[in-house]
Design an enzyme around this catalytic site. Structure first.
Site, short mmCIF file in Angstrom:
data_model
loop_
_atom_site.label_atom_id
_atom_site.label_comp_id
_atom_site.label_asym_id
_atom_site.label_seq_id
_atom_site.Cartn_x
_atom_site.Cartn_y
_atom_site.Cartn_z
N HIS A 285 0.83 -1.20 0.00
CA HIS A 285 0.00 0.00 0.00
C HIS A 285 0.86 1.25 0.00
O HIS A 285 0.47 2.28 -0.56
CB HIS A 285 -0.94 0.00 1.21
N CYS B 235 -9.35 -3.62 -10.17
CA CYS B 235 -8.80 -2.40 -9.60
C CYS B 235 -7.44 -2.62 -8.96
O CYS B 235 -6.85 -1.68 -8.43
CB CYS B 235 -9.77 -1.80 -8.58
#
Length: 573
Positions: free
Chosen positions: A191, A505
């Site tokens: 992330h 995504c």
């Protein structure tokens, strides 16, 4: 001495600056004394560093706007106040002028003195300001390390060299003047890497050797695309890196010509390119590059840099602004997705879980914190009255979870209507397919959702039992594994038959090299970071989708990753 090292490129971009080793609680500066006749020059050096740090903070505050100003502006203001504290300045001047210490060592001594004062305070707030003091001291120390010829050589900013970096730190680091980051650990699929790409902050991971050999103030050049690092670069290196930076600028100019062009394959198939986003800045950029909508807005970044969760009205105003910036195009808000490597200061996510990737995260966490989930659902439903808003549920793994989420959504709607609040007549509800159980059981979940979005980052790691953030598993973690390819084909085929909208995504959808494979498998809806959208459009426009679809059976018969890689090489336009 010049050294060439190699890490893994995680966020494209060129950075040339001075190393700032992360030392959270102290400066690694040895005692340095000066002679009396050196005091005037050392005080001048000190004052220049303080003035430089002050000018940096002022410049950053002037440049901050929109979401970034909201997120980090208060940190910049606080750090400016600490820098202007008379105790800091007068203490430094006394240590240099009377104590005959170098400015560097005086900075360490004064930092330690002030830190002891902060630590002795009864007030928790002031005790917690130690980290801010260290940020300010680190900025001044970096200014002290600059050479007079830095500007001429382009060594304008600080490059953070550390073990690892958390996603929540990145906007603040950038606001503090960090122009690039090198981590000893980490993964290009973490992330942190995703957010670094969103912030256009060059990042190299897996560079443990640099952390072992670099010192504060060393010159460093990094290429966030290739992972190349040059410690103490010579003139030839600096010329090469300037040329690389120029190439990136020329590429951006070429791609900008595609902003108003359709995303259409050579044989006439229209493909949807939506954007992933974490901030209003991302949303504005998505609109500028011609995104078809926001396919994934990560609402968790609203929760990360604060001590309590945002209220309903604050969330409502943000979601409304997102819709306004997209001018009628769909905006998909992913409900709060904390856990794993995204822990918060609010205390929502569980800390110190033995295995956070398999722990209480995503929808599991939301259902465990019903009040927080309800607040977010209410804000989303209110905002949906003003535009095309969709709600995406993270880490769905069972039908029971979806039923529970539906019940809360209906309850939120009933409450708002009872309060005479404007609510959209219908809001599409979607599920993230990132757990193998959800992928395999999609036929049993489909009647409860209006769309699905495949999060390949987590789906791949769970399918292959390979932590995507583990630097030692880079060769095993791959979206090109035959099992991943076959599972994606099954998902696309099922949704096509059922006419259930499906997008991807995850980072797999943001890699131009994967375009032929995903088109061959049947994908027509991509969601990716806005900065890569034009490059994806260029690649898609060069593909013949019908021809790729005919060659898909070869992919499905592949026995190993190498066969899939060969297929990609043969079919890359």
């Amino acid at each position: 001495m010049r050294r060439l090292l190699l890490g893994q490129g995680a966020s494209r971009g060129i950075a040339v600056g001075r190393v700032r080793i992360r030392q959270p609680h102290a400066l690694a500066v040895s005692e340095q004394r000066i002679d009396l006749d050196e005091v005037p020059a050392e005080l001048t050096r000190l004052h220049r560093a303080l003035d430089s740090a002050r000018a940096e903070l002022h410049g950053l505050r002037e440049r901050l706007h929109g979401a970034l100003a909201h997120e980090v502006g208060e940190f910049v203001d606080l750090h400016a106040m600490i820098l202007d504290d008379p105790d800091l300045r007068h203490g430094l001047e006394d240590l240099v002028g009377t104590g005959l210490y170098s400015a560097d060592y005086a900075l360490k001594l004064q930092r330690d003195k002030l830190a002891s004062v902060f630590a002795a305070m009864d007030d928790d707030y002031f005790r917690s300001r130690l980290e801010d003091l260290d940020h300010v001291v680190g900025r001044v120390h970096a200014a002290l390390q600059r050479r007079d010829d830095d500007a001429a050589h382009g060594l304008a900013g600080a490059i953070l060299v550390c073990h690892n970096v958390a996603p929540s730190e990145l906007p603040e680091l950038q606001a503090h003047g960090v122009i690039g980051i090198v981590c000893a650990a980490g993964s290009p699929l973490s992330h942190s890497a995703i957010l670094a790409r969103s912030l256009r902050l060059p990042l190299v991971v897996g560079a443990a050797e640099l952390l072992a050999v670099a010192d504060d103030g060393d010159a460093l050049a990094l290429d966030g695309g290739s992972g190349e690092l040059v410690l103490d670069p010579d003139d030839d290196d600096l010329r090469d890196f300037r040329a690389l930076a120029n190439e990136l600028e020329q590429e951006a100019i070429r791609l900008s010509r595609l902003i108003r062009q359709p995303t259409r394959t050579r044989d006439g198939s229209d493909i949807r390119l939506q954007a992933n986003a974490e901030s209003l800045l991302d949303v504005s950029e998505a609109r500028q590059v011609g995104a078809d909508g926001i396919g994934l807005y990560r609402t968790e970044f609203l929760f990360l840099q604060r001590n309590e969760p945002p209220g309903e009205d604050e969330q409502y105003q943000l979601y409304r602004e997102l819709l306004g910036r997209m001018d009628g195009k769909p905006v998909t808000l992913r409900a709060l997705d904390l856990g794993s490597d995204k822990t918060d200061q609010c205390g929502i996510a569980l800390r110190d879980e033995d295995n956070p990737a398999l722990g209480v995260r995503g929808l599991r966490l939301l259902l465990a914190h019903e009040a927080i989930f309800m607040t977010q659902l209410r804000a989303m439903l209110r905002a949906a009255a003003d535009g095309h808003l969709r709600i995406l549920l993270p880490m769905v793994s069972s039908r029971e979870e979806l039923i529970a989420a539906h019940a809360l959504l209906q309850r939120a709607r009933d409450e708002l209507e009872a309060e005479d609040m404007a609510v959209a007549a219908h809001v599409d509800l979607g599920a993230m397919i990132e757990v193998p159980a959800a992928a395999l059981a999609l036929p049993q979940l489909a009647d409860l959702v209006d769309f699905v979005s495949v999060g390949t980052n987590d789906l791949v790691q769970y399918l292959l039992a390979a932590d995507r953030g583990h630097e030692g598993l880079g060769d095993l973690y791959s979206p090109l594994h035959p099992a991943v390819v076959r599972l994606l084909h099954q998902l696309f085929a099922y949704c096509g038959r059922r006419k259930l909208p499906i997008s991807v995504c995850g980072e797999m959808a943001g890699d131009p090299s994967n375009v032929p494979l995903l088109l061959a498998l049947g994908l027509t809806d991509f969601s990716l970071a806005p900065e890569i959208l034009l490059a994806m459009r260029e690649r898609i426009r060069a593909c013949d989708r019908a021809a790729l679809r005919k060659r898909a059976p070869l992919l499905l018969r592949a026995r190993d990753r190498s066969q899939i890689q060969r297929w990609l090489l043969e079919h890359t336009p």
